[in-house]
Write an enzyme that holds these catalytic residues in place. Structure first.
Site, PDB file in Angstrom:
ATOM      1  N   HIS A  24      38.731  37.963  38.142  1.00  0.00           N
ATOM      2  CA  HIS A  24      40.044  37.631  38.395  1.00  0.00           C
ATOM      3  C   HIS A  24      40.379  36.330  38.585  1.00  0.00           C
ATOM      4  O   HIS A  24      39.430  35.640  39.393  1.00  0.00           O
ATOM      5  CB  HIS A  24      40.307  38.593  39.331  1.00  0.00           C
ATOM      6  CG  HIS A  24      41.852  38.593  39.947  1.00  0.00           C
ATOM      7  ND1 HIS A  24      42.856  39.352  39.128  1.00  0.00           N
ATOM      8  CD2 HIS A  24      42.642  37.876  40.701  1.00  0.00           C
ATOM      9  CE1 HIS A  24      44.246  38.966  39.659  1.00  0.00           C
ATOM     10  NE2 HIS A  24      44.005  37.921  40.353  1.00  0.00           N
ATOM     11  N   ASP A  55      50.237  48.177  45.045  1.00  0.00           N
ATOM     12  CA  ASP A  55      50.241  46.714  44.742  1.00  0.00           C
ATOM     13  C   ASP A  55      51.293  46.519  43.657  1.00  0.00           C
ATOM     14  O   ASP A  55      51.813  45.310  43.773  1.00  0.00           O
ATOM     15  CB  ASP A  55      48.883  46.451  44.403  1.00  0.00           C
ATOM     16  CG  ASP A  55      48.736  44.929  43.983  1.00  0.00           C
ATOM     17  OD1 ASP A  55      49.194  44.071  44.883  1.00  0.00           O
ATOM     18  OD2 ASP A  55      48.529  44.701  42.601  1.00  0.00           O
ATOM     19  N   ARG A  62      57.030  40.443  45.557  1.00  0.00           N
ATOM     20  CA  ARG A  62      56.676  39.176  45.986  1.00  0.00           C
ATOM     21  C   ARG A  62      57.116  37.954  45.095  1.00  0.00           C
ATOM     22  O   ARG A  62      57.212  36.832  45.362  1.00  0.00           O
ATOM     23  CB  ARG A  62      55.007  39.069  46.298  1.00  0.00           C
ATOM     24  CG  ARG A  62      54.558  39.823  47.283  1.00  0.00           C
ATOM     25  CD  ARG A  62      53.092  40.185  47.459  1.00  0.00           C
ATOM     26  NE  ARG A  62      52.493  38.905  47.228  1.00  0.00           N
ATOM     27  CZ  ARG A  62      51.254  38.692  46.354  1.00  0.00           C
ATOM     28  NH1 ARG A  62      50.710  39.538  45.942  1.00  0.00           N
ATOM     29  NH2 ARG A  62      50.906  37.503  46.420  1.00  0.00           N
ATOM     30  N   SER A 122      46.307  42.104  47.356  1.00  0.00           N
ATOM     31  CA  SER A 122      46.611  42.434  45.957  1.00  0.00           C
ATOM     32  C   SER A 122      45.445  42.330  44.870  1.00  0.00           C
ATOM     33  O   SER A 122      45.318  43.255  44.171  1.00  0.00           O
ATOM     34  CB  SER A 122      47.942  41.148  45.396  1.00  0.00           C
ATOM     35  OG  SER A 122      48.088  41.510  44.315  1.00  0.00           O
ATOM     36  N   LYS A 172      43.321  45.999  43.540  1.00  0.00           N
ATOM     37  CA  LYS A 172      43.422  46.397  42.019  1.00  0.00           C
ATOM     38  C   LYS A 172      41.876  46.575  41.592  1.00  0.00           C
ATOM     39  O   LYS A 172      41.440  47.589  40.820  1.00  0.00           O
ATOM     40  CB  LYS A 172      44.209  45.370  41.199  1.00  0.00           C
ATOM     41  CG  LYS A 172      45.495  45.595  41.106  1.00  0.00           C
ATOM     42  CD  LYS A 172      46.299  44.944  40.004  1.00  0.00           C
ATOM     43  CE  LYS A 172      46.080  43.392  40.091  1.00  0.00           C
ATOM     44  NZ  LYS A 172      47.027  42.919  40.916  1.00  0.00           N
TER      45      LYS A 172
END
Length: 430
Positions: free
Chosen positions: A89, A167, A174, A189, A193
């Site tokens: 990520h 989320d 956001r 966040s 996930k």
């Protein structure tokens, strides 16, 4: 215990700690529509301004994981052997199309990558928005299809769906309320996930610099350490690389333009920085997955990574034979004088591309797949007066003025090349 939204908002507004029970109540209430978006926006701003300690962040993360399903790939087998799963990520950058070649490289080396991806957030692009510029591609994939793709292809890139649905709602809120750049909100966040996603290990690409959400190295380091700790707490082996985001990655920024550049990388070419970071992250992922003996760089040269990418796109309905979209209108920025291209500010480029229509200013807004910016001269390159520096694309030409205003302050032409920076700054593990 009984809670109400105004009291919880005031608690954080006044700098006090939220209890575990209050956090559980807030996340569950907003997920199921019992807390209004206006109230959650106020709480997010309070968190943005006041912060959360590690305990609050950990509970916020756990509550979001508990809001939906959790996938489990431990039973996956290929050829009778366990199939190692690993994911990556990025915390968000400008021109960051690394996921597209990276998952293909890792799959070509024998691991499987289940990647729950997101959409654009603020000035940064989203992997799903990029992939959806490919005709027919869908990120809506059932859990059974994810498992089948991991077995057959070695990768799936999909919308989180019922993974941490809290989320998904908070992410969209956001994006449009000026609360993106919050360390605890980013950490929770990302990790909610990824924990729910069920991969066996995780590599984080934590961006540092003008185009990152964490622009200072100490803050980026704190974010990386927080996420690595959250992974360890949930039994998810995690490591993080701090990488430079003062300049855009590559020469293309914008959804379809970045897909085109990723295809260049998969064909054995493409910008050197995109190739370097792809290979570096692939090595980290393969090490965590316990796979050795495969050279990630070789998979880009021999076509095996490209084969995996094509199979992934086809499995999710995409057709790479159909040309990628390009904005109907274009404007080119040329050099006013000769010299050497100075630094190109990642934030200025990201905001320009957002202004062109590649990002959102309200929930659910449809992005322009063909909007974006092509960089013709990289920092340190010689420039002659009148040469093209950037080309901007959009379907709505009235956007050019504001995009140009963002871009014009983001580059210089001087007499000497700018200082070279290392792309990878540091590696952080638990």
């Amino acid at each position: 215990m009984s809670f109400d939204a105004p009291t919880v908002i005031r608690t954080k507004r006044d700098g006090r700690r939220l209890s575990d029970e209050a956090i559980d109540w807030v996340i569950d209430g907003y997920t199921h529509g019992r807390i209004a978006a206006e109230q959650m926006s106020a709480l997010l701003m309070a968190v943005f301004l006041r912060g959360m300690d590690y305990g609050e962040t950990a509970r916020w993360t756990a509550a979001m994981v508990a809001s939906g399903e959790r996938l489990d790939f431990t039973a996956l087998r290929r050829g009778g052997n366990p199939l190692p799963t690993v994911d990556k990520h990025s915390t968000g950058g400008v021109g960051d199309k690394i996921t597209l070649p990276l998952v293909s490289v890792v799959a070509a080396c024998g691991a499987a990558v289940p990647q729950a991806s997101g959409r654009g957030l603020g000035h940064t692009g989203g992997t799903l928005d990029k992939l959806e510029s490919i005709a027919g591609f869908s990120g809506v994939v059932s859990n059974d299809q994810v498992r089948q793709q991991l077995h057959d292809v070695g990768a799936a890139i999909f919308a989180a769906g019922q993974l941490a649905p809290a989320d998904a709602k908070l992410y969209a809120l956001r994006d449009i309320t000026g609360t993106v750049e919050s360390l605890p909100l980013i950490a929770s966040s990302v990790m909610s996930k990824k924990i729910a996603e069920g991969a066996g290990a995780l590599v984080l690409d934590v961006k540092v610099g003008s185009g990152a959400f964490m622009q200072s190295e100490p803050l980026a380091r704190e974010l990386a350490e927080t996420m690595v700790a959250l992974g360890a707490e949930h039994g998810l082996p995690t490591c993080a690389l701090l990488t430079d985001m003062n300049r855009p990655l590559g020469a293309a920024v914008g959804n379809a333009l970045e897909v085109a550049e990723a295809l260049e990388v998969l064909a054995g070419g493409g910008p050197a920085d995109v190739v370097e970071l792809t290979v570096c992250l692939a090595r980290e992922m393969l090490a965590l997955a316990g796979i050795d003996g495969c050279d990630p760089a070789q998979t880009l040269q021999d076509g095996t990574a490209m084969d995996r990418f094509r199979a992934l796109i086809a499995a999710q309905g995409g057709d790479l034979a159909i040309p990628l979209p390009v904005g109907k209108y274009s404007e080119t920025v040329t050099a006013a004088r000769s010299g050497t291209m100075g630094d190109i500010d990642a934030m200025a480029v990201g905001l320009a591309v957002w202004r062109l229509g590649a990002g959102r200013s309200r929930p659910g807004e449809v992005v322009q797949s063909g909007a974006g910016l092509q960089i013709h001269r990289q920092p340190g390159s010689p420039v002659a007066a009148g040469e093209p520096l950037f080309t901007l694309y959009t379907d709505t030409p009235e956007r050019f003025e504001q995009a140009m205003a963002e871009l014009n302050a983001g580059f210089t032409i001087g007499h000497s090349p700018p200082t070279r920076r290392s792309l990878v700054i540091d590696r952080i593990t638990s």
